[in-house]
Design an enzyme around this catalytic site. Structure first.
Site, mmCIF file in Angstrom:
data_model
loop_
_atom_site.group_PDB
_atom_site.id
_atom_site.type_symbol
_atom_site.label_atom_id
_atom_site.label_comp_id
_atom_site.label_asym_id
_atom_site.label_seq_id
_atom_site.Cartn_x
_atom_site.Cartn_y
_atom_site.Cartn_z
ATOM 1 C CB THR A 25 -2.449 -2.893 -5.817
ATOM 2 O OG1 THR A 25 -1.851 -4.194 -5.785
ATOM 3 C CG2 THR A 25 -3.658 -2.925 -6.758
ATOM 4 N N GLY A 26 -2.379 -0.154 -7.680
ATOM 5 C CA GLY A 26 -3.073 1.111 -7.923
ATOM 6 C C GLY A 26 -2.305 2.005 -8.877
ATOM 7 C CG ASP A 80 0.495 -0.640 -1.805
ATOM 8 O OD1 ASP A 80 -0.015 -0.092 -2.805
ATOM 9 O OD2 ASP A 80 0.039 -1.690 -1.305
ATOM 10 C CB ALA A 82 -2.484 5.428 1.100
ATOM 11 C CG ASP A 83 -7.760 4.288 -1.225
ATOM 12 O OD1 ASP A 83 -7.708 4.537 -2.433
ATOM 13 O OD2 ASP A 83 -7.701 3.133 -0.765
ATOM 14 C CE LYS A 93 -2.157 -0.174 0.891
ATOM 15 N NZ LYS A 93 -2.333 0.340 -0.490
ATOM 16 C CD GLU A 102 -3.195 -2.667 -1.572
ATOM 17 O OE1 GLU A 102 -2.983 -2.087 -2.640
ATOM 18 O OE2 GLU A 102 -4.095 -2.320 -0.781
ATOM 19 C CE LYS A 120 -5.333 9.063 -3.633
ATOM 20 N NZ LYS A 120 -4.469 7.971 -4.027
#
Ligand code: 5RP
Length: 222
Positions: A25-26, A80, A82-83, A93, A102, A120
């Site tokens: 997601t994102g 996926d 990540a932040d 995340k 997730e 990131k």
């Protein structure tokens, strides 16, 4: 091509015919969905599982058939975003609020591949406020217990409205600034009644692919 696209393009190379694939997601995972759809159009066959309702909708728009997670007994590869990612490949995340699904998808996956641009990569996790998913009942009390762990926190709003996750829960964004012992904090948070899960993904990523604006990628493995 930007860094997110470069990382996503590389990650999608790891998908093989017949695999069960977790779709993240994102805005970075978006590109992995796009490039996966392009490979499907060229003849790739996969079973896909989504990490959020938003991703399921995007995938469906691109012609990817989504299976329920209850329909598969494992996932071969999960891609996926990540932040934040540190040098041990531990992650924050949940910036998009999908952290619980997730994490469930990543834990069900044999290979968990993280994609991100250079922004990131961090020396220490925690500058990005850690998302914690909490049950609505008594969330104020849950928030107080979380505050006692050494952070300020705020209930998440989006577009002026209280943000509710796909699971019907709230998100508390917790500013720790520096998380020096992520495994301990993960255990402490998840031990609080009312906390469903938090955005620390520890010892889960097999590989972090960092894309640069010039289209090059660097891959980090544990
Ligand atoms: C969503 C997430 C995302 O993977 C994370 O927020 C990164 O998003 P983006 O690729 O848009 O920066 O955890 O819950």
């Amino acid at each position: 091509m930007n860094g997110k696209q470069a990382a996503a393009l590389k990650a999608v190379e790891y998908i093989q015919d017949g695999m069960i694939v977790g779709l993240g997601t994102g805005s970075t995972a978006y590109w992995a969905i796009e490039y996966t759809a392009q490979r499907i159009a060229r003849g790739l066959h996969i079973t896909a599982v989504a990490t959020s309702e938003a991703t399921a909708a995007i995938a469906a728009e691109k012609g990817i058939v989504i299976s329920g997670i209850e329909e598969v007994d494992h996932i071969d590869i999960d891609i996926d975003g990540a932040d934040e990612a540190d040098s041990s490949l531990n992650l924050i995340k949940g910036g998009g609020g999908a952290l619980l699904r997730e994490k469930i998808v990543a834990k069900a996956s044999r290979r968990f591949i993280v994609i991100a641009d250079e922004s990131k990569l961090v020396a220490t996790l925690g500058k990005f406020p850690l998302p914690v998913e909490v049950i609505p009942f008594g969330w104020q009390h849950t928030a107080r217990h979380i505050t006692a762990l050494g952070c300020s926190n705020a209930l998440r709003y989006k577009d002026g409205k209280l943000f509710v996750t796909d699971n019907g829960n709230y998100i508390l964004d917790c500013s720790f600034n520096q998380i020096t012992n992520a495994p301990l904090l993960n255990a402490q948070l998840n031990g609080i009644a009312g906390v469903v899960d938090n955005g620390l993904f520890i010892n889960m990523a097999e590989r972090v692919i960092i894309g640069s604006a010039d289209g090059s990628v660097k891959e980090y493995t544990r």
